[in-house]
Structure formats: structure tokens, C-alpha cells
Design a protein around this motif. Structure first.
Motif, PDB file in Angstrom:
ATOM      1  N   PHE A   1     -38.200  45.415 -38.379  1.00  0.00           N
ATOM      2  CA  PHE A   1     -36.778  45.450 -38.734  1.00  0.00           C
ATOM      3  C   PHE A   1     -36.606  45.476 -40.248  1.00  0.00           C
ATOM      4  CE2 PHE A   1     -32.563  43.891 -39.544  1.00  0.00           C
ATOM      5  CZ  PHE A   1     -31.799  44.191 -38.429  1.00  0.00           C
TER       6      PHE A   1
ATOM      7  N   GLY B   1     -33.322  40.618 -41.288  1.00  0.00           N
ATOM      8  CA  GLY B   1     -33.591  40.734 -39.858  1.00  0.00           C
ATOM      9  C   GLY B   1     -34.982  40.284 -39.470  1.00  0.00           C
TER      10      GLY B   1
ATOM     11  N   VAL C   1     -37.910  47.373 -34.521  1.00  0.00           N
ATOM     12  CA  VAL C   1     -36.871  48.309 -34.109  1.00  0.00           C
ATOM     13  C   VAL C   1     -37.523  49.613 -33.661  1.00  0.00           C
ATOM     14  CG1 VAL C   1     -35.083  47.355 -35.601  1.00  0.00           C
ATOM     15  CG2 VAL C   1     -36.547  49.215 -36.447  1.00  0.00           C
TER      16      VAL C   1
ATOM     17  N   PRO D   1     -30.541  48.957 -25.247  1.00  0.00           N
ATOM     18  CA  PRO D   1     -30.844  48.466 -26.600  1.00  0.00           C
ATOM     19  C   PRO D   1     -29.594  48.430 -27.477  1.00  0.00           C
ATOM     20  CG  PRO D   1     -32.391  50.185 -25.930  1.00  0.00           C
ATOM     21  CD  PRO D   1     -31.291  50.182 -24.923  1.00  0.00           C
ATOM     22  N   ILE D   2     -29.541  47.434 -28.347  1.00  0.00           N
ATOM     23  CA  ILE D   2     -28.468  47.370 -29.346  1.00  0.00           C
ATOM     24  C   ILE D   2     -28.686  48.480 -30.359  1.00  0.00           C
ATOM     25  CG2 ILE D   2     -27.448  45.988 -31.207  1.00  0.00           C
ATOM     26  CD1 ILE D   2     -28.461  43.493 -29.660  1.00  0.00           C
TER      27      ILE D   2
ATOM     28  N   TYR E   1     -28.309  49.666 -33.987  1.00  0.00           N
ATOM     29  CA  TYR E   1     -28.104  49.077 -35.311  1.00  0.00           C
ATOM     30  C   TYR E   1     -27.561  50.081 -36.323  1.00  0.00           C
ATOM     31  CZ  TYR E   1     -31.041  45.208 -33.632  1.00  0.00           C
ATOM     32  OH  TYR E   1     -31.557  44.158 -32.918  1.00  0.00           O
TER      33      TYR E   1
ATOM     34  N   MET F   1     -32.479  51.360 -33.254  1.00  0.00           N
ATOM     35  CA  MET F   1     -32.029  50.484 -32.170  1.00  0.00           C
ATOM     36  C   MET F   1     -33.021  49.358 -31.902  1.00  0.00           C
ATOM     37  SD  MET F   1     -32.673  53.102 -28.967  1.00  0.00           S
ATOM     38  CE  MET F   1     -32.665  54.619 -29.932  1.00  0.00           C
ATOM     39  N   GLU F   2     -32.566  48.414 -31.140  1.00  0.00           N
ATOM     40  CA  GLU F   2     -33.365  47.259 -30.747  1.00  0.00           C
ATOM     41  C   GLU F   2     -34.613  47.692 -29.977  1.00  0.00           C
ATOM     42  OE1 GLU F   2     -32.605  43.269 -27.952  1.00  0.00           O
ATOM     43  OE2 GLU F   2     -31.258  45.002 -27.868  1.00  0.00           O
TER      44      GLU F   2
ATOM     45  N   ILE G   1     -37.000  46.810 -27.104  1.00  0.00           N
ATOM     46  CA  ILE G   1     -36.966  45.985 -25.900  1.00  0.00           C
ATOM     47  C   ILE G   1     -38.391  45.630 -25.497  1.00  0.00           C
ATOM     48  CG2 ILE G   1     -36.213  45.819 -23.505  1.00  0.00           C
ATOM     49  CD1 ILE G   1     -33.929  45.975 -25.562  1.00  0.00           C
TER      50      ILE G   1
END
Length: 226
Positions: free
Chosen positions: A21, A29, A33, A75-76, A78, A89-90, A92
Motif C-alpha cells: 500500500f 496505509g 494493494v 475489493p475496496i 482506493y 484496489m484492496e 483480498i
């Protein structure tokens, strides 16, 4: 920047990179990612290619967020970079359903497939088509949640036909990758779908059967231009 990232998957439409991140975003963070970069197509006119990649990048990021709002774990997102054609994105942490489904006991397999069916129904009720429903694009976490990823061929469509195509593509994927349990797995998916979608589910399920009987196959390239 792309060359410095760690490539973990090279696809026809996009490449995936896994990075800390802090390296991609900012020092505040933690964790890792995924960076998804949509690659150029040399056979396209340059301006058209840029517009298509920009629109698909923005659309996919929106679909990930819309799916999450519909109650489907995704996924979030970003960052959306429409210049670099990338989504950050996140990451997982979990196992691809493709890698574990065949190793699950019968009861656990049915449970996971019912969850998948319910989540497809949530997408469809929200007017979202995934476009590439395979067990490669589903991540099973240790807490039992199933995350849907890779909406790169998805879109907004509430038609019975496109919902039926989504189910049909998943059935084909199960038959191809999980042939020993495909019939039971798909039955559990449909059970979950029917329970979650409610009124109108039968029409979509029957349309998927009709699509199968008429031998319709929608190629990825065709769906990418949809």
C-alpha cells in the motif's frame, strides 16, 4: 511505474500487479494493494483505444462500488486513474474458489455455492451483470465470505437475457473446471439464487436453460465491446 510493479497475472484486457500500500498510495496505509492496468490494443485506432480503455476502467470501478452497495463483497477501490488506465484496489487475502471448491466436503461445497448464487442474485437485482462469472473470479476468505472480483467485462443491464447469460456462463465454467461436482454445484447456486432473487427468478433460470439449449456462446471479446 508499471514496469516497477510485481506482475501477478497477465490478461488479454488487463494486467494485475501486487504491491505494498505504501509504495503505490501513501505512507499512512498498511497491507498490500492490487493495481489493475488496462493494456492498449495496437489493432485499434489510438484515439478509440484510449476512449474505450478509459470508459472500461471507469465502468469497472463503478461496478465494484455498486456491487458492494448491493451487498456483494468486493475489493475496496482506493484510486481510479483514467490517465494511466488503472484501478488501485484492496488485496483480498483468501483462496480462489477455483482452487478449493473440489476439495470441500459436500455440505461445505453446497454452502459456498448457495452463497455464490445469492450474491449473483443481489447483483442482478441491482441491475449489474458480472460478465465473467467463473470460480477464478471469486475469492473465499477464511471467515466464509466469498468476494467477487474482476468486473472488467461487466455492465449495467436488467434484461432477462443478460442475466440468463451470466448464469449460463457460470454453469459452463463449473462444467469445465469442476466437472465431477458441476451438477451439484450449479444446483446449489440456483437454490441460493432463487431464494435471494425472489419473484422473477424462475424466468431468468429458465432463460439460462434456453440459452444453453440454443447453444449461444458469448465470446469475451464480444462482451468487452458490449
Amino acid at each position: 511505474m508499471e514496469a516497477k510493479l510485481m506482475l501477478i497475472k497477465k490478461g488479454a484486457e488487463a494486467n494485475l500487479y501486487l504491491e505494498p500500500f505504501t509504495k503505490v498510495l501513501h505512507q499512512a496505509g498498511g497491507g498490500k494493494v492490487i493495481v489493475k492496468t488496462r493494456i492498449p490494443k495496437r489493432y485499434r485506432i489510438k484515439d478509440l483505444d484510449l476512449r474505450l480503455r478509459e470508459s472500461r476502467t471507469a465502468l469497472e470501478a463503478g461496478l465494484l462500488s455498486d456491487a458492494k452497495r448491493a451487498g456483494v463483497p468486493t475489493p475496496i477501490v482506493y484510486e481510479v486513474d483514467k490517465v494511466g488506465m488503472r484501478i488501485v484496489m484492496e488485496f483480498i487475502e483468501g483462496a480462489q474458489v477455483k482452487q478449493v471448491l473440489d476439495r470441500l466436503g459436500p455440505a461445505e461445497m453446497r454452502k459456498v455455492c448457495r452463497i455464490i448464487g445469492k450474491q449473483i442474485a443481489k447483483l442482478h437485482r441491482a441491475g449489474i451483470i458480472h460478465g465473467d462469472l467463473t470460480t477464478s473470479n471469486m475469492i473465499l476468505k477464511s471467515d466464509g465470505k466469498v468476494y467477487f472480483v474482476d468486473f472488467g467485462l461487466g455492465g449495467h443491464d436488467s434484461s432477462t437475457e443478460e442475466r440468463g447469460v451470466d448464469l449460463h456462463l457460470l454453469k459452463r465454467a463449473l462444467q469445465s473446471t469442476h466437472f465431477r461436482i458441476a451438477t451439484r454445484a450449479y444446483a446449489a447456486v440456483i437454490s441460493g439464487y432463487r431464494a435471494e432473487f425472489g419473484k422473477g427468478a424462475e424466468e431468468i433460470i429458465n432463460r439460462a436453460k434456453e440459452i444453453e439449449s440454443r447453444g449461444r456462446y458469448v465470446a469475451k471479446e464480444e462482451r468487452a465491446w458490449h
